[in-house]
Design an enzyme around this catalytic site. Structure first.
Site: not given
Length: 424
Positions: A123, A212
């Site tokens: 990510c 994330h």
């Protein structure tokens, strides 16, 4: 972590064979530093902390020019005003929770480069690429330019797969991988696959959700949320009269409010224009202004004491000395000086022929140059500090940690032996 299957999160789907067990890649001793060969053979992506220095070094290694990642310490409007402009994007790290899919676009709008995250732990790179590929005119470097062109007609899912298979990006991302990072990533993948086989329940515990990175970017007069774990971009509305960063702040604050008081479960980074560029441009204008005014004074045969200088370039004898030409130390080139534009005030002053006023302006410019040079030195030191932090993170200290633990263990045994000896 989610209530519906996500094709893009391949690393979470139990396809452990694509990752390859790290035990077959790395040496038997998990404390031994990971070699470049081991990193290149490993199929996964390592976790990367929300440290601006790591992102800056990654971007530079990617070949991206003219940008810098800085931490956002507060979403207060007064604090946001201190961010260098323009702000190309924001990166938000949080404990991921799925939003309503209906908020997303039906498909990726034309003109927006958006990639899904299809590989576990990628990510950080996905968020960076989702920003830099949407900045008009940004110099991406040869590899990313070709990648952007190659994936121009891809769907977000195919772009995500392309990132996972892009060795150039993967090598730079995994330059931060330590052997224990690689082992833990593969173990997590294995555990996730086993858990899914044992349970077919659709609901998952949010406490198990991972952290994330997502991106917020201004594109085509609108503000977009680009979350690689969502299928499509989310339009947050048109850019109004206010700064787009201020429009994003409530969105981020809403997510932050979902956490309990006292929890630090998030981080915010900004991708801005490299401040050094503006400073070097200011130095170039300063140098050109001083040189032009001095030349005009010489022509008028009105040189004053203190204006004479034998410098034709950089004089590093002290801060009171002037730079009157290119200087490598301050990243100043002759091209930058030639392209510098004098202010209207200085242009009018040159035409006026007022020697006294010109002499005073030169003194002001001399003082201003010292301040500009000090700021440039600070920025260069910050860049070097980033390099040092990244080098330290890339240095696998597994053996050192193992050695320290062994020393502690021996000291503990020695203490017990000495206590026993005293008691006897």
């Amino acid at each position: 972590m989610a209530t519906r299957p996500k094709r893009r999160r391949l690393a979470k789907s139990g396809e452990s064979s694509s990752e390859g067990p790290i035990s077959r890649v790395c040496a038997q001793d998990p404390s031994a530093p990971a070699t470049n060969e081991e990193r290149s053979r490993w199929k996964g992506f390592c976790e990367i902390e929300s440290e601006p220095a790591f992102f800056n070094v990654m971007l530079r290694d990617f070949g991206v020019e003219g940008v810098r990642v800085q931490e956002v310490v507060s979403l207060d409007s007064d604090m946001l005003a201190y961010l260098p402009r323009p702000v190309y994007g924001l990166i938000f790290l949080f404990k991921w929770r799925e939003e309503d899919p209906d908020k997303q676009e039906p498909s990726c709008p034309e003109g927006i480069w958006f990639a899904n995250q299809t590989v576990n732990n990628a990510c950080a790179s996905v968020a960076l690429l989702n920003i830099v590929n949407n900045v008009p005119g940004l110099k991406l470097g040869e590899h990313l330019e070709q990648f952007k062109e190659f994936t121009a007609d891809f769907t977000p899912a195919l772009r995500g797969d392309a990132i996972g298979n892009f060795e150039f990006v993967k090598t730079i991302h995994n330059s931060f991988a330590r052997k224990m990072d690689m082992l833990n990533a593969d173990l997590q993948l294995k555990n996730d696959a086993s858990a899914r086989k044992k349970s077919k329940a659709k609901e998952s515990n949010e406490d198990d959700a991972g952290f994330h990175f997502i991106a917020f970017v201004p594109v085509q007069d609108k503000v977009w949320k680009l979350d690689g774990l969502e299928r499509q971009p989310q339009n947050l509305g048109p850019i109004g009269n206010e700064d787009w960063v201020l429009q994003v702040a409530p969105e981020i604050e809403t997510r932050m409010a979902q956490y309990e008081d006292g929890q630090i479960e998030f981080a915010i980074l900004s991708l801005v224009k490299e401040p050094l560029i503006k400073l070097v441009d200011a130095l170039a204008e300063n140098v050109k202004s001083i040189a032009s005014i001095r030349q005009r004074l010489h022509q008028m045969e009105s040189d004053r004491a203190g204006l004479q200088s034998n410098s034709t370039g950089a004089n590093e004898s002290g801060e009171q000395s002037l730079i009157l030409g290119p200087c490598e130390k301050y990243r100043l080139s002759q091209e930058a000086i030639d392209h510098a534009v004098l202010s209207p005030e200085h242009e009018e002053l040159l035409k006026s022929g007022d020697g006294v006023a010109m002499s005073a302006i030169v003194l002001d410019l001399t003082t201003a140059q010292a301040s500009i040079r000090a700021s440039i030195r600070d920025e260069i030191k910050a860049i070097q500090a980033d390099d040092d932090r990244a080098a330290s993170r890339r240095n696998d200290k597994g053996l050192l940690a193992k050695g320290l633990l062994q020393v502690v263990e021996r000291m503990g045994r020695l203490r017990i032996f000495m206590e026993s000896a005293c008691c006897s």
